[in-house]
Design a protein around this motif. Structure first.
Motif, mmCIF file in Angstrom:
data_model
loop_
_atom_site.group_PDB
_atom_site.id
_atom_site.type_symbol
_atom_site.label_atom_id
_atom_site.label_comp_id
_atom_site.label_asym_id
_atom_site.label_seq_id
_atom_site.Cartn_x
_atom_site.Cartn_y
_atom_site.Cartn_z
ATOM 1 N N ALA A 53 37.750 36.053 46.379
ATOM 2 C CA ALA A 53 37.961 35.618 48.013
ATOM 3 C C ALA A 53 39.537 35.753 48.148
ATOM 4 O O ALA A 53 40.237 35.192 47.298
ATOM 5 N N ILE A 54 39.848 36.340 49.400
ATOM 6 C CA ILE A 54 41.196 36.598 49.638
ATOM 7 C C ILE A 54 41.460 35.832 50.925
ATOM 8 O O ILE A 54 40.940 36.148 51.898
ATOM 9 N N PRO A 55 42.366 34.991 50.838
ATOM 10 C CA PRO A 55 42.807 34.362 52.315
ATOM 11 C C PRO A 55 43.446 35.546 53.097
ATOM 12 O O PRO A 55 44.228 36.332 52.820
ATOM 13 N N SER A 84 46.140 44.162 58.947
ATOM 14 C CA SER A 84 45.847 42.698 58.622
ATOM 15 C C SER A 84 45.330 42.634 57.157
ATOM 16 O O SER A 84 45.629 41.688 56.157
ATOM 17 N N SER A 85 44.105 43.163 56.934
ATOM 18 C CA SER A 85 43.318 42.978 55.686
ATOM 19 C C SER A 85 43.958 43.583 54.444
ATOM 20 O O SER A 85 44.077 43.044 53.394
ATOM 21 N N VAL A 86 44.658 44.660 54.643
ATOM 22 C CA VAL A 86 45.211 45.459 53.642
ATOM 23 C C VAL A 86 46.514 44.653 53.384
ATOM 24 O O VAL A 86 46.825 44.398 51.993
ATOM 25 N N ASP A 93 48.204 36.621 45.919
ATOM 26 C CA ASP A 93 48.544 35.990 44.458
ATOM 27 C C ASP A 93 47.126 36.052 43.740
ATOM 28 O O ASP A 93 47.140 35.311 42.773
ATOM 29 N N ARG A 94 46.099 36.555 44.286
ATOM 30 C CA ARG A 94 44.895 36.312 43.598
ATOM 31 C C ARG A 94 44.202 37.710 42.897
ATOM 32 O O ARG A 94 43.295 37.521 42.214
ATOM 33 N N VAL A 95 45.183 38.685 42.928
ATOM 34 C CA VAL A 95 44.844 40.164 42.592
ATOM 35 C C VAL A 95 46.050 40.529 41.966
ATOM 36 O O VAL A 95 47.066 40.680 42.870
#
Length: 337
Positions: A53-55, A84-86, A93-95
């Motif tokens: 999941a990515i905020p 916005s998504s990219v 900071d999750r990947v």
């Protein structure tokens, strides 16, 4: 807060980024798709059971779908959603994407002189079709052939205007060429309906079976259609690329996607030389002879199924080459074997 927790936070803050990133997912390939129909073949054909999941991602596609080597994301359609998504993923900071190859894989309209339904095209240049002045043809001077002109100019063909800075991206030529070499013999999907529809066009390329090539793609929020606009778009690609570009596909996201990736590259989050853009033809961008533009726009050409499937087949051929030969690709695009 306990003394132990405070000490852990303080210690973590002092760790170098390289140490922290060892604990983050670091896919060898990140695939960017724009809507569910483009995403689904990747989910159907690969084991991508891990979700990250990515905020900042849209509610309809809130996570990356991953395995140890590859992740797929869905931006949802249009410039605003793509950027916005990219940006959310690339700056997350999750990947850790610093060594990842980024593959944009989606469908497009195609120039019947350069492609056909189901054909797959690697982009060399990515050009923004907007960011220009536009006057309705009914209000232009009688001497003008078009109401489209470059920003900061006063007539069609004018020079020395101003730019927004995202009108043109030139991708890594070595990566584009390697992608073409690796995927040119990929078995492509087709359909009887697509074959029947393409036969209504007189261009030899349009009438033929799907194939893989390298040419150039044009981005616009507006889903334009028709021979007159197509000619303007061909001219725009030629002008912005100094005559080097060959317009072939039209889509609704790629300049916005690349703008977000460029910002991430400037922040040290990705390597811009590791980006490839693939677009497959789901429809022709203009009408056939004896057909109106409106009829063409509303036609069911039979190209959607082959195009979404071929975006996966061709894109995955490159992705699996990278994954299975990572030692050769880890430090950059290898020369041809």
């Amino acid at each position: 807060m306990s003394m132990k927790s405070a000490a852990l936070i303080a210690t973590t803050a002092l760790l170098p980024m390289a140490a922290l990133s060892q604990e983050l997912p670091d896919p060898k390939v990140l695939v960017i798709t724009m809507f569910d129909g483009e995403t689904q073949p990747w989910l159907d054909n690969l084991d991508l059971s891990e979700e990250i999941a990515i905020p900042g991602l849209p509610e309809s596609a809130p996570a990356l779908s991953c395995n140890d080597d590859l992740c797929v994301m869905t931006t949802t359609m249009g410039f605003a959603n793509a950027a916005s998504s990219v940006a959310a993923v690339a700056l997350s900071d999750r990947v850790d994407l610093r060594d990842s190859y980024v593959l944009v894989a989606g469908i497009a309209g195609v120039d019947p002189e350069e492609g056909t339904l189901g054909s797959a095209h690697w982009a060399r240049y990515v050009v923004d079709a907007g960011l220009r002045h536009l006057i309705d043809p009914r209000e232009i001077p009688e001497t003008w052939e078009s109401g489209s002109l470059a920003l900061g100019t006063s007539e069609p063909g004018g020079e020395d205007g101003w730019t927004a800075g995202t009108e043109l991206y030139e991708l890594n030529a070595d990566l584009t060429q390697r992608a073409l070499e690796i995927t040119k013999d990929t078995e492509l999907a087709d359909s009887e309906q697509a074959a029947e529809y393409r036969a209504t066009y007189t261009a030899e390329t349009a009438q033929g079976a799907p194939f893989v090539s390298a040419c150039d793609t044009l981005s616009a929020d507006t889903y334009w259609h028709g021979a007159i606009i197509a000619k303007e778009m061909e001219n725009r690609v030629a002008r912005l690329t100094g005559g080097n570009g060959v317009y072939c596909t039209s889509q609704m996201e790629d300049n916005a996607t690349l703008a977000a990736l460029e910002r991430a590259a400037q922040a040290g989050k990705i390597d811009f030389d590791r980006i490839a853009v693939l677009r497959t033809a789901s429809n022709f961008d203009r009408q056939a002879e004896g057909q109106t533009a409106a009829e063409s726009l509303g036609a069911d050409s039979g190209g959607f199924g082959p195009a979404t499937e071929n975006a996966f087949r061709v894109g995955n051929a490159l992705a699996q080459e990278i994954v299975s030969n990572w030692e050769a690709w880890a430090d950059g695009v290898p020369k041809e074997n």
